[in-house]
Design a protein around this motif. Structure first.
Motif, PDB file in Angstrom:
ATOM      1  N   LYS A 119      -4.410   2.704   1.601  1.00  0.00           N
ATOM      2  CA  LYS A 119      -5.562   2.239   2.377  1.00  0.00           C
ATOM      3  C   LYS A 119      -5.059   1.215   3.389  1.00  0.00           C
ATOM      4  O   LYS A 119      -4.403   0.233   3.010  1.00  0.00           O
ATOM      5  N   LEU A 120      -5.361   1.428   4.668  1.00  0.00           N
ATOM      6  CA  LEU A 120      -4.828   0.524   5.684  1.00  0.00           C
ATOM      7  C   LEU A 120      -5.724   0.478   6.911  1.00  0.00           C
ATOM      8  O   LEU A 120      -6.621   1.306   7.086  1.00  0.00           O
ATOM      9  N   THR A 121      -5.436  -0.497   7.757  1.00  0.00           N
ATOM     10  CA  THR A 121      -6.029  -0.551   9.090  1.00  0.00           C
ATOM     11  C   THR A 121      -4.900  -0.758  10.091  1.00  0.00           C
ATOM     12  O   THR A 121      -3.872  -1.364   9.769  1.00  0.00           O
ATOM     13  N   PHE A 122      -5.115  -0.262  11.314  1.00  0.00           N
ATOM     14  CA  PHE A 122      -4.092  -0.343  12.356  1.00  0.00           C
ATOM     15  C   PHE A 122      -4.751  -0.783  13.649  1.00  0.00           C
ATOM     16  O   PHE A 122      -5.780  -0.241  14.055  1.00  0.00           O
ATOM     17  N   GLY A 123      -4.152  -1.783  14.288  1.00  0.00           N
ATOM     18  CA  GLY A 123      -4.690  -2.245  15.559  1.00  0.00           C
ATOM     19  C   GLY A 123      -4.551  -3.744  15.712  1.00  0.00           C
ATOM     20  O   GLY A 123      -3.740  -4.387  15.041  1.00  0.00           O
ATOM     21  N   ASN A 133      -4.401  -2.758  -3.706  1.00  0.00           N
ATOM     22  CA  ASN A 133      -5.283  -3.265  -4.769  1.00  0.00           C
ATOM     23  C   ASN A 133      -5.572  -4.752  -4.602  1.00  0.00           C
ATOM     24  O   ASN A 133      -5.516  -5.525  -5.561  1.00  0.00           O
ATOM     25  N   GLY A 134      -5.853  -5.149  -3.368  1.00  0.00           N
ATOM     26  CA  GLY A 134      -6.191  -6.540  -3.092  1.00  0.00           C
ATOM     27  C   GLY A 134      -5.041  -7.379  -2.572  1.00  0.00           C
ATOM     28  O   GLY A 134      -5.253  -8.487  -2.073  1.00  0.00           O
ATOM     29  N   ILE A 135      -3.820  -6.885  -2.677  1.00  0.00           N
ATOM     30  CA  ILE A 135      -2.661  -7.580  -2.104  1.00  0.00           C
ATOM     31  C   ILE A 135      -2.499  -7.108  -0.661  1.00  0.00           C
ATOM     32  O   ILE A 135      -2.425  -5.905  -0.404  1.00  0.00           O
ATOM     33  N   VAL A 136      -2.454  -8.051   0.266  1.00  0.00           N
ATOM     34  CA  VAL A 136      -2.351  -7.704   1.684  1.00  0.00           C
ATOM     35  C   VAL A 136      -0.880  -7.612   2.086  1.00  0.00           C
ATOM     36  O   VAL A 136      -0.112  -8.559   1.903  1.00  0.00           O
ATOM     37  N   ASN A 156       2.027 -12.476   1.307  1.00  0.00           N
ATOM     38  CA  ASN A 156       1.825 -13.876   0.953  1.00  0.00           C
ATOM     39  C   ASN A 156       2.148 -14.023  -0.531  1.00  0.00           C
ATOM     40  O   ASN A 156       1.493 -13.398  -1.373  1.00  0.00           O
ATOM     41  N   PRO A 157       3.148 -14.827  -0.885  1.00  0.00           N
ATOM     42  CA  PRO A 157       3.557 -14.911  -2.293  1.00  0.00           C
ATOM     43  C   PRO A 157       2.467 -15.428  -3.222  1.00  0.00           C
ATOM     44  O   PRO A 157       2.498 -15.154  -4.425  1.00  0.00           O
ATOM     45  N   THR A 158       1.490 -16.150  -2.672  1.00  0.00           N
ATOM     46  CA  THR A 158       0.427 -16.692  -3.527  1.00  0.00           C
ATOM     47  C   THR A 158      -0.459 -15.584  -4.096  1.00  0.00           C
ATOM     48  O   THR A 158      -1.222 -15.826  -5.034  1.00  0.00           O
ATOM     49  N   GLU A 159      -0.351 -14.377  -3.535  1.00  0.00           N
ATOM     50  CA  GLU A 159      -1.142 -13.257  -4.049  1.00  0.00           C
ATOM     51  C   GLU A 159      -0.462 -12.568  -5.232  1.00  0.00           C
ATOM     52  O   GLU A 159      -1.049 -11.692  -5.864  1.00  0.00           O
ATOM     53  N   ILE A 160       0.776 -12.959  -5.518  1.00  0.00           N
ATOM     54  CA  ILE A 160       1.512 -12.374  -6.650  1.00  0.00           C
ATOM     55  C   ILE A 160       1.503 -13.395  -7.777  1.00  0.00           C
ATOM     56  O   ILE A 160       2.386 -14.248  -7.890  1.00  0.00           O
TER      57      ILE A 160
END
Length: 211
Positions: free
Chosen positions: A42-46, A82-85, A101-105
C-alpha cells in the motif's frame, strides 16, 4: 533465534532516521523494485496530497533519475507497512534508498515487518540490502542477502568494535562541539548545513562498506 534486546539499540531515539540501501543498482533494478512496491504494498506517490496516486509511475521515475538540471519536480513514494511509514526517494540510478523513523520500531513485531520488507526486495533483486544510520551507507547495522543466505544484525558490541576498527566513531567531544556551535553560533552551523546541502549527492558502492 533473534533476541530483541540485542537489536532494539539500533532503533533508539536519537533524532536521526534509519536508511535502507541497495547499492550498485541499475535502471532494471529500479523497475523491479517499482513493480514489487506497486503490486505488493500500500503506497502513495507524488508531492501534494491532492495529486497523490496509489501507484509509482515508473516512466516519471526514469525521467527523475536521468534529470541533471535539478529543476524537475521530485516525487517520492510513501509506503505503509502496517502503520510503519517507509519513504522511497528517487535520487540516483545506482543506489536505491528508503528511510524510516526508528521511533516506529518499538517491538520485535515491527522489527520483523521491516526485515520482511527488506527480504522481499533482496529476493526480488538478488542483491544485498542494508539498514544503516542516517547518511551512513558504509556502515550497515543490518545486512540481508537472500541469494547468499546472509542475514546479519549487529549487536551494540559488534558495532562498537567495528567503529573502533574503521575509525568511524564520532567522539563525544566532536558531538559536544557540534552542539555548542549549533547553540551559540547558529550562523556558522547554518553555513555548514548549506555547504552540505549544496554538495553533490553521490552513491556509495557496496565495496566501500566497512563490512
Amino acid at each position: 533465534m533473534k533476541n530483541w534486546r540485542n537489536i532494539e539499540w539500533i532503533f533508539e531515539k536519537d533524532g536521526a532516521l534509519r536508511d535502507i540501501y541497495i547499492q550498485n543498482t541499475t535502471i532494471s533494478d529500479w523497475e523491479k523494485v517499482v513493480d514489487l512496491l506497486n503490486s505488493e504494498y500500500k503506497l502513495t506517490f507524488g508531492v501534494y496530497e491532492e495529486n497523490l496516486t496509489d501507484k509509482i509511475d515508473f516512466e516519471f521515475v526514469k525521467i527523475m533519475l536521468a534529470d541533471e538540471t535539478g529543476q524537475l519536480e521530485t516525487k517520492s513514494a510513501t509506503i505503509d507497512l502496517n502503520g510503519i511509514v517507509v519513504k522511497c526517494y528517487f535520487f540516483l540510478e545506482n543506489q536505491i534508498e528508503f528511510d524510516i523513523n526508528p521511533t516506529e520500531i518499538k517491538t520485535e513485531l515491527e522489527f520483523n515487518t521491516i526485515t520482511y520488507f527488506m527480504k522481499s526486495i533482496s529476493s526480488k533483486l538478488e542483491k544485498q540490502i542494508t539498514l544503516c544510520g542516517e547518511n551512513q551507507p558504509k556502515f550497515p547495522l543490518i545486512k540481508i542477502d537472500t541469494k547468499n543466505g546472509i542475514e546479519k544484525i549487529l549487536t551494540k558490541k559488534d558495532a562498537e568494535n567495528l567503529w573502533k576498527e574503521s575509525d568511524q566513531n564520532v567522539s563525544g567531544l566532536t558531538k559536544l562541539k557540534s552542539k555548542i556551535i549549533m547553540k551559540y553560533f547558529p550562523k556558522i552551523f547554518e553555513k555548514k548545513i548549506l555547504e552540505s546541502a549544496n554538495s553533490e549527492y553521490k552513491s556509495t558502492p557496496k565495496e566501500k562498506n566497512v563490512w
